[in-house]
Design a protein around this motif. Structure first.
Motif, PDB file in Angstrom:
ATOM      1  N   LEU A   1      -2.408  -5.440   7.244  1.00 13.05           N
ATOM      2  CA  LEU A   1      -2.728  -4.135   6.660  1.00 13.05           C
ATOM      3  C   LEU A   1      -2.975  -3.103   7.750  1.00 13.05           C
TER       4      LEU A   1
ATOM      5  N   CYS B   1      -2.575   0.426  -4.792  1.00 15.55           N
ATOM      6  CA  CYS B   1      -2.655  -0.765  -3.945  1.00 15.55           C
ATOM      7  C   CYS B   1      -2.242  -1.935  -4.825  1.00 15.55           C
TER       8      CYS B   1
ATOM      9  N   SER C   1      -4.498   7.782   2.433  1.00 16.18           N
ATOM     10  CA  SER C   1      -4.599   6.786   1.386  1.00 16.18           C
ATOM     11  C   SER C   1      -5.526   7.317   0.305  1.00 16.18           C
TER      12      SER C   1
ATOM     13  N   ALA D   1      -4.901   3.579  -4.473  1.00  9.19           N
ATOM     14  CA  ALA D   1      -4.673   3.385  -3.040  1.00  9.19           C
ATOM     15  C   ALA D   1      -6.026   3.223  -2.360  1.00  9.19           C
TER      16      ALA D   1
ATOM     17  N   ALA E   1      -8.774  -2.695   0.668  1.00  7.75           N
ATOM     18  CA  ALA E   1      -7.561  -3.385   0.215  1.00  7.75           C
ATOM     19  C   ALA E   1      -7.746  -4.895   0.311  1.00  7.75           C
TER      20      ALA E   1
ATOM     21  N   ARG F   1      -0.767   0.346   8.535  1.00  2.00           N
ATOM     22  CA  ARG F   1      -1.391   1.671   8.569  1.00  2.00           C
ATOM     23  C   ARG F   1      -1.221   2.329   9.941  1.00  2.00           C
TER      24      ARG F   1
ATOM     25  N   GLU G   1       0.841  -1.196   0.000  1.00  2.00           N
ATOM     26  CA  GLU G   1       0.000   0.000   0.000  1.00  2.00           C
ATOM     27  C   GLU G   1       0.878   1.249   0.000  1.00  2.00           C
TER      28      GLU G   1
END
Length: 406
Positions: free
Chosen positions: A76, A134, A96, A243, A250, A80, A15
């Motif tokens: 993920l 992504c 994002s 993204a 995602a 983040r 990402e």
């Protein structure tokens, strides 16, 4: 020692994020400081990590190798959270979005020989370039002819993978009229967009070598095609998606991609090669997906027929249903797709938030980036139900992969 996983089993996601000033909403060239604060990825032992990108306003989080949607989601969210926390410590926010919503000066490039060669090769084409995507990797051990054949099966579906994730309606402080302006920026580069149909790995390598010899690619690892055999990992890499606004989106993109790869592998095992869909129709379908996302027409490159975007998505789900049922992820994927249906795509949500001004849209993006959860909004419910009903007759995607540098 664990046995090598079968093709189409493992997955991973990279990402790309933007660093922005939370007051002005403009991007900030602070990748080095943020990455230093972020430290080591919890899943570094299986390939997870935090990395710089070409512009110093951008950072990347890569998961390690995953086999389940739950495991992927955990990685993920970890990536983040670590990057968002590091950005906050520098007085910044993690965003994002496929493109920066606000206008601002062109950022400096990250030091390094390869980045310097890219800057020399593309000149002003890179001015202000901060496109974020992504990237999904699905394990296809051995690569070669098998990986190239899988990519052939993916070609006509790349526009559909983009449409469900469109998340870049704004660029340089204005609404571009496109749901995924990032795609317009990427396809300016030579060798961009839907990849050509290749008869074999040797055919693929010849095409790449010709672009390198012509001086339009820095090296053979650097194609701009939206799907390719990874030059570094035993995977097929798909880079169609903007993204993702949330970690949930995602996960959805990874599940759809894995479902398509597994379906391709099943077809190839049965001796069914990909139909070489017309490259002009593929390019037109990609442009249409970037223009409208899920809120307008879509073009099916296999038939040349125009149909509502959600109907095309339904056909995609119908195609990969057996693969999703095989991995037990059909219900979760259906739920995630339904949540996008209710809440709107990332582009829809950016535009709604921007009614209060672009800084409000940036703030909303930052909150969703860190939170990672996709929730429906009443504004997108109601008259969409009939169209979504057509999609519900078909199923949805699954999970697992391996990671690499773009």
């Amino acid at each position: 020692m664990e046995p090598e996983p079968s093709p189409g089993t493992t997955m991973g996601v990279e990402e790309e994020f933007l660093l922005v000033d939370p007051v002005t909403g403009r991007t900030a060239p602070a990748a080095g400081a943020v990455l230093q604060r972020a430290g080591e990825h919890r899943w570094a032992g299986t390939g997870g990590g935090f990395h710089p990108e070409l512009p110093t306003t951008q950072v990347e989080a890569a998961t390690g190798v995953c086999r389940t949607l739950a495991g992927l989601r955990a990685q993920l969210r970890h990536g983040r959270a670590r990057l968002a926390g590091a950005a906050r410590a520098e007085g910044l926010a993690l965003l994002s979005s496929g493109t920066p919503p606000m206008d601002g000066p062109s950022p400096p490039f990250t030091p390094g020989d390869r980045f310097a060669r890219m800057a020399a090769a593309y000149g002003t084409l890179l001015d202000g370039y901060q496109a974020s995507g992504c990237h999904v990797h699905i394990g296809v051990p051995g690569g070669g002819d098998l990986a190239v054949a899988v990519v052939g099966h993916l070609r006509p579906w790349l526009p559909a993978l983009l449409a469900i994730t469109v998340n870049s309606p704004f660029a340089r402080g204005r609404d571009t009229g496109h749901a995924a302006h990032r795609m317009l920026e990427i396809t300016r580069f030579p060798g961009g967009g839907v990849p050509p149909w290749c008869a074999s790995a040797a055919d693929h390598d010849r095409r790449v070598a010709a672009l390198v010899d012509a001086g339009v690619l820095v090296d053979a690892t650097m194609t701009f095609w939206l799907a390719r055999p990874s030059p570094h990992l035993p995977t097929v890499e798909v880079r169609a998606a903007d993204a993702a606004a949330t970690a949930d989106e995602a996960v959805l993109q990874a599940a759809l991609t894995r479902g398509l790869v597994r379906t391709a592998l099943t077809s190839l095992a049965a001796g069914r090669e990909a139909d070489p869909a017309d490259p002009q129709l593929c390019a037109a379908a990609l442009w249409t997906a970037a223009r409208h996302g899920m809120d307008g027409p879509a073009l099916d490159p296999r038939t040349g027929r125009t149909l509502p975007a959600w109907d095309l998505f339904g056909l995609l789900l119908e195609l990969i249903a057996p693969a999703l049922e095989d991995t037990g992820d059909l219900t979760e994927v259906r739920d995630l797709a339904a949540a996008v249906r209710r809440a709107g795509t990332g582009a829809d949500r950016q535009r709604r938030a921007a009614r209060a001004g672009l800084p409000a849209a940036v703030g909303e993006l930052a909150r969703h980036t860190a939170d990672g959860t996709l929730t429906g909004t009443p504004e997108k419910q109601g008259d969409d139900q009939d169209e979504w009903g057509a999609c519900e007759r078909v199923p949805q995607p699954d999970d697992t992969r391996t990671t690499e540098e773009p």
